[in-house]
Design a protein around this motif. Structure first.
Motif, PDB file in Angstrom:
ATOM      1  N   LEU A 423      -4.521 -30.223   9.920  1.00 48.38           N
ATOM      2  CA  LEU A 423      -5.857 -30.330   9.326  1.00 48.38           C
ATOM      3  C   LEU A 423      -6.896 -29.587  10.154  1.00 48.38           C
ATOM      4  O   LEU A 423      -7.777 -28.906   9.608  1.00 48.38           O
ATOM      5  N   PHE A 424      -6.798 -29.689  11.482  1.00 45.88           N
ATOM      6  CA  PHE A 424      -7.746 -28.945  12.311  1.00 45.88           C
ATOM      7  C   PHE A 424      -7.474 -27.443  12.262  1.00 45.88           C
ATOM      8  O   PHE A 424      -8.400 -26.640  12.419  1.00 45.88           O
ATOM      9  N   ASN A 425      -6.207 -27.053  12.037  1.00 45.36           N
ATOM     10  CA  ASN A 425      -5.923 -25.636  11.805  1.00 45.36           C
ATOM     11  C   ASN A 425      -6.715 -25.128  10.605  1.00 45.36           C
ATOM     12  O   ASN A 425      -7.303 -24.039  10.630  1.00 45.36           O
ATOM     13  N   PHE A 426      -6.705 -25.929   9.545  1.00 46.55           N
ATOM     14  CA  PHE A 426      -7.446 -25.555   8.331  1.00 46.55           C
ATOM     15  C   PHE A 426      -8.953 -25.525   8.605  1.00 46.55           C
ATOM     16  O   PHE A 426      -9.651 -24.587   8.218  1.00 46.55           O
ATOM     17  N   LEU A 427      -9.464 -26.560   9.292  1.00 49.95           N
ATOM     18  CA  LEU A 427     -10.899 -26.626   9.556  1.00 49.95           C
ATOM     19  C   LEU A 427     -11.355 -25.495  10.475  1.00 49.95           C
ATOM     20  O   LEU A 427     -12.463 -24.972  10.334  1.00 49.95           O
ATOM     21  N   LYS A 457     -17.860 -32.691  13.852  1.00 53.21           N
ATOM     22  CA  LYS A 457     -19.283 -32.365  13.755  1.00 53.21           C
ATOM     23  C   LYS A 457     -19.551 -30.942  14.244  1.00 53.21           C
ATOM     24  O   LYS A 457     -20.324 -30.190  13.639  1.00 53.21           O
ATOM     25  N   ASP A 458     -18.885 -30.558  15.342  1.00 50.81           N
ATOM     26  CA  ASP A 458     -19.087 -29.211  15.883  1.00 50.81           C
ATOM     27  C   ASP A 458     -18.615 -28.137  14.905  1.00 50.81           C
ATOM     28  O   ASP A 458     -19.218 -27.055  14.816  1.00 50.81           O
ATOM     29  N   LEU A 459     -17.556 -28.429  14.164  1.00 51.18           N
ATOM     30  CA  LEU A 459     -17.031 -27.453  13.211  1.00 51.18           C
ATOM     31  C   LEU A 459     -18.003 -27.192  12.062  1.00 51.18           C
ATOM     32  O   LEU A 459     -17.927 -26.160  11.400  1.00 51.18           O
ATOM     33  N   PHE A 475     -18.514 -33.877   3.188  1.00 54.56           N
ATOM     34  CA  PHE A 475     -18.543 -34.580   4.468  1.00 54.56           C
ATOM     35  C   PHE A 475     -19.466 -35.794   4.424  1.00 54.56           C
ATOM     36  O   PHE A 475     -19.272 -36.749   5.183  1.00 54.56           O
ATOM     37  N   GLY A 476     -20.459 -35.783   3.542  1.00 50.57           N
ATOM     38  CA  GLY A 476     -21.298 -36.967   3.398  1.00 50.57           C
ATOM     39  C   GLY A 476     -20.479 -38.191   3.030  1.00 50.57           C
ATOM     40  O   GLY A 476     -20.626 -39.271   3.619  1.00 50.57           O
ATOM     41  N   GLY A 477     -19.593 -38.029   2.051  1.00 44.42           N
ATOM     42  CA  GLY A 477     -18.726 -39.134   1.654  1.00 44.42           C
ATOM     43  C   GLY A 477     -17.728 -39.508   2.733  1.00 44.42           C
ATOM     44  O   GLY A 477     -17.454 -40.695   2.974  1.00 44.42           O
ATOM     45  N   PHE A 478     -17.167 -38.503   3.401  1.00 45.88           N
ATOM     46  CA  PHE A 478     -16.189 -38.747   4.471  1.00 45.88           C
ATOM     47  C   PHE A 478     -16.833 -39.510   5.628  1.00 45.88           C
ATOM     48  O   PHE A 478     -16.282 -40.493   6.132  1.00 45.88           O
ATOM     49  N   GLU A 485     -21.722 -45.180  11.483  1.00 47.45           N
ATOM     50  CA  GLU A 485     -22.685 -45.352  12.568  1.00 47.45           C
ATOM     51  C   GLU A 485     -22.872 -44.055  13.346  1.00 47.45           C
ATOM     52  O   GLU A 485     -24.001 -43.639  13.631  1.00 47.45           O
ATOM     53  N   GLN A 486     -21.769 -43.379  13.687  1.00 43.66           N
ATOM     54  CA  GLN A 486     -21.861 -42.146  14.461  1.00 43.66           C
ATOM     55  C   GLN A 486     -22.561 -41.032  13.682  1.00 43.66           C
ATOM     56  O   GLN A 486     -23.256 -40.192  14.254  1.00 43.66           O
ATOM     57  N   ALA A 487     -22.374 -41.038  12.364  1.00 40.29           N
ATOM     58  CA  ALA A 487     -22.861 -39.924  11.550  1.00 40.29           C
ATOM     59  C   ALA A 487     -24.295 -40.089  11.073  1.00 40.29           C
ATOM     60  O   ALA A 487     -24.880 -39.138  10.551  1.00 40.29           O
ATOM     61  N   SER A 488     -24.890 -41.264  11.252  1.00 47.48           N
ATOM     62  CA  SER A 488     -26.240 -41.497  10.716  1.00 47.48           C
ATOM     63  C   SER A 488     -27.257 -40.454  11.174  1.00 47.48           C
ATOM     64  O   SER A 488     -28.040 -39.947  10.359  1.00 47.48           O
ATOM     65  N   PRO A 489     -27.309 -40.091  12.474  1.00 48.72           N
ATOM     66  CA  PRO A 489     -28.272 -39.051  12.886  1.00 48.72           C
ATOM     67  C   PRO A 489     -28.008 -37.706  12.203  1.00 48.72           C
ATOM     68  O   PRO A 489     -28.956 -36.972  11.885  1.00 48.72           O
ATOM     69  N   VAL A 490     -26.746 -37.386  11.984  1.00 51.76           N
ATOM     70  CA  VAL A 490     -26.396 -36.132  11.316  1.00 51.76           C
ATOM     71  C   VAL A 490     -26.894 -36.148   9.877  1.00 51.76           C
ATOM     72  O   VAL A 490     -27.489 -35.176   9.393  1.00 51.76           O
ATOM     73  N   ILE A 491     -26.692 -37.253   9.198  1.00 50.37           N
ATOM     74  CA  ILE A 491     -27.134 -37.373   7.805  1.00 50.37           C
ATOM     75  C   ILE A 491     -28.650 -37.296   7.708  1.00 50.37           C
ATOM     76  O   ILE A 491     -29.200 -36.663   6.791  1.00 50.37           O
TER      77      ILE A 491
END
Length: 682
Positions: A423-427, A457-459, A475-478, A485-491
């Motif tokens: 999966l990270f190969n694809f990303l 997040k870096d990708l 990625f919003g749904g993911f 909790e970790q993604a709230s600042p990103v959103i």
């Protein structure tokens, strides 16, 4: 040489008529050109801004076309004072005005006002019914049912709109069983295709079940005495939903191999609901004899996934499909995929898939049946590093079916770790389409943990709005499901960009999106060359030369000028040449025009506003794909059949003038070899 006097008179008349027709045609073209070059630019400045107040001023314009286009502009423009808009709409009483109202946010008070108007003003019932069909409530359904006798009366010019409203509302709201039976018994004897489909739309689209045996019989009888394939199509779905085995028993088979394409596809999809027996095997065998590839593929997919399919049916597939070199490669691959054990056809699979990269999806699914999990994963590792991005994309898309097909005991920790590496190969490829497909799988697989968040997040740093909106939406749904909790600042950062389409998606996913941000940003639209549009001509013909035949589309420039101006620039540059139809949904649409990535996730280097329309999405209507309001570009779709749930939500650019038989044959990967204008001679 002698001439008949009457012939001479006719010839003289013709000499007068031809110049007259030419004069009228020139007048039409001249008025059309002036409208586009002198009147439309000012109106469109307000459409670009989504300025509802200014657009409402234009609905009183002395020019009919400007008034109409102003109402169309309001279809996708939120209006603050809906009460005032209702007053203006009832004064206009045009279909465009009612469609614009149907897309606004209506509350109970607004609906109550519309109900009162429906009762008081018969002349408004057609338009109000359109609105109620899209936004009505229980009271709306009660109103229509209670006035049913008036709706079907001789003086009614609104039965179709009221019927569609009732058909839709019955999917969601309650109706007395006796009343419902009476209404549907009336509808079941109609020979008018449009009315029949309108009344039964809710049952058809909602896959509802009819419990009453007498009503089941009433509905089925239409199959035997009405020759309309559209009515029969509705009868097939409703009847198989209600009593599949009895329906299969009554179904005549003599004409299946030559059946109308949409009806045959419907039969292939619905017959699977019946128990497997010799009659069902006969039905599927006859569908495999059909000369339409979409019918063949649908029948193979449905038969293959029938839980009671007999192994002996594989011999039928072998004879009629796999060994039949007259069938398309995509059909033969579907045949191999439908076998219980396709192992002996691995070489043929490789050979057939070489013809078209879009056949790799089927090849990978066949290999899932043949290869051991570790071996298949190794194959996908190789694909993830392929120089051909389509190979990597289709490999990423295949993971969902492979993972879901594994037994729980096969999903070992070692396999999960290898899968995560894949999966990270694809990303790491940082390809919009591949990333979107990968994250869609990750969301369901649930194999990522907290330690993976920062890397993910870096990708995302390489992606930008608006061109990569699908990535952020995915990625919003993911993030909501796995890293809330970790993604709230990103959103919060994403929502501050002010993309209406993205923020609407985030809100639907459960994120607390700032309402100010939702409407803060307006995209930079491509502005048209109005002079060029004026010269393009009235209703120009867009010709698509595909590898299945020619499709001619009559374009509606006055309805969607900005969209068509953008397409004109692409057509003139040859950008649509050698571009595939990347999406085919049988009995719904074919979709193409991804001039960037050719997989549905790409488009041009511009966006244009959504140009809403009052037009129905009937069979042959051509629309523009979008990821939300005001995100349209180059991708287009052509309707297989009537789909009113699309009405008002997508730009209509035209309709097929010639070549619907070609549209019916298109499968994924078929190419538009050349696209060009067929313009009227000046």
């Amino acid at each position: 040489m002698k001439f008949n006097k009457e012939c001479v008179k006719d010839m003289c008349k013709l000499l007068y008529v031809v110049p007259l027709l030419f004069f009228i045609g020139c007048q039409k073209e001249s008025a059309y050109s002036k409208l586009l070059t002198n009147e439309y630019p000012a109106l469109y400045e307000h459409i670009y801004e989504r300025d509802a107040d200014s657009l409402l001023n234009f609905v009183d314009h002395p020019n009919d076309y400007i008034r109409t286009q102003a109402w169309r502009g309001l279809i996708n423009t939120p209006v603050a004072d809906v009460d005032d808009m209702i007053t203006k709409v009832q004064y206009s009483n045009s279909k465009e005005a009612w469609m614009a109202l149907s897309e606004q946010e209506l509350n109970e008070k607004h609906l109550s006002r519309l109900h009162d108007l429906w009762l008081e003003r018969a002349s408004l019932r057609k338009g109000i019914s359109l609105v109620l069909g899209k936004q009505g409530d229980q009271n709306s359904l009660n109103l229509l049912v209670q006035n049913f006798n008036e709706i079907i009366g001789e003086d009614s010019d609104y039965e179709y709109d009221a019927a569609l409203a009732m058909g839709r509302l019955m999917m969601e709201y309650d109706i007395n069983a006796v009343t419902k039976k009476s209404l549907l018994r009336y509808a079941a004897i109609l020979e008018d295709e449009d009315l029949y489909k309108a009344y039964f739309y809710g049952l058809y689209r909602g896959n509802a079940v009819i419990e009453d045996e007498e009503l089941q019989t009433n509905i089925w009888n239409a199959y035997t005495w009405v020759e309309s394939p559209e009515i029969r199509q509705y009868v097939v779905r409703i009847s198989f939903n209600s009593d599949p085995n009895k329906t299969l028993e009554k179904l005549p088979t003599s004409d299946i191999a030559e059946m109308n394409v949409q009806l045959a596809v419907e039969l292939a999809q619905q017959a699977k609901k019946a128990d497997w027996n010799s009659k069902l095997a006969e039905v599927y065998a006859l569908l495999l004899d059909h000369d339409n590839p979409v019918v063949n593929i649908t029948a193979l997919e449905q038969a293959a996934t029938h839980p009671e399919k007999e192994v002996s049916f594989d011999d039928v597939i072998l004879e009629k499909i796999i060994n039949n070199e007259g069938k398309d490669a995509t059909v033969r691959l579907s045949g191999i995929e439908a076998l219980d054990d396709p192992g002996e056809f691995q070489s043929l699979t490789e050979s057939l898939a070489e013809e078209d990269p879009y056949l790799l999806t089927k090849k990978f699914r066949i290999e899932q049946k043949i290869l051991e999990p570790a071996e298949y994963l190794e194959r996908m590792m190789t694909q993830s590093e392929s120089e051909d991005r389509l190979e990597a994309l289709f490999a990423a898309q295949s993971l969902q079916s492979w993972w879901n097909g594994l037994k729980e005991g096969e999903k070992t920790n070692a396999l999960v770790e290898e899968l995560k590496t894949l999966l990270f190969n694809f990303l790491d490829r940082q390809d919009r389409s591949i990333t979107y497909s990968t994250v869609s799988f990750m969301e369901d697989a649930g194999i990522m943990n907290e330690a993976d968040f920062d890397r993910i997040k870096d990708l995302l740093e390489v992606y930008q709005m608006p061109e990569d909106i699908e990535v952020f939406q995915a990625f919003g749904g993911f993030f909501k499901q796995h890293f809330e909790e970790q993604a709230s600042p990103v959103i919060n950062e994403w929502s501050a960009w002010g993309s209406t389409a993205l923020n609407n998606t985030l809100s639907q996913q459960g994120w607390d999106v700032d309402s100010v941000s939702v409407s803060a940003s307006k995209p930079e639209f491509r502005k048209p060359d109005w002079e060029r549009l004026g010269k393009l001509g009235f209703e120009p013909i867009w010709v698509l030369e595909t590898d299945k035949g020619i499709i001619k589309i009559k374009m509606d420039v006055l309805s969607a000028p900005v969209t068509i101006a953008g397409m004109d620039s692409l057509i003139s540059a040859g950008a649509y040449n050698s571009i595939p139809f990347h999406r085919v949904v049988p009995n719904f649409v074919i979709q193409g025009g991804d001039i960037e990535s050719q997989d549905g996730f790409g488009g041009p280097d511009y966006v244009v506003p959504t140009e809403g329309s009052e037009k129905q999405y009937d069979r042959g209507v051509v629309g523009i794909a979008s990821a939300g309001t005001d995100t349209e570009g180059s991708q287009f779709f052509i309707m297989h059949q009537w789909s009113p749930h699309l009405n008002g939500n997508y730009t209509v650019i035209g309709e097929v003038l010639e070549g619907m038989e070609v549209v019916d044959k298109i499968t994924v990967g078929d190419l538009v070899m050349e696209a060009y204008w067929q313009l009227a001679e000046n």
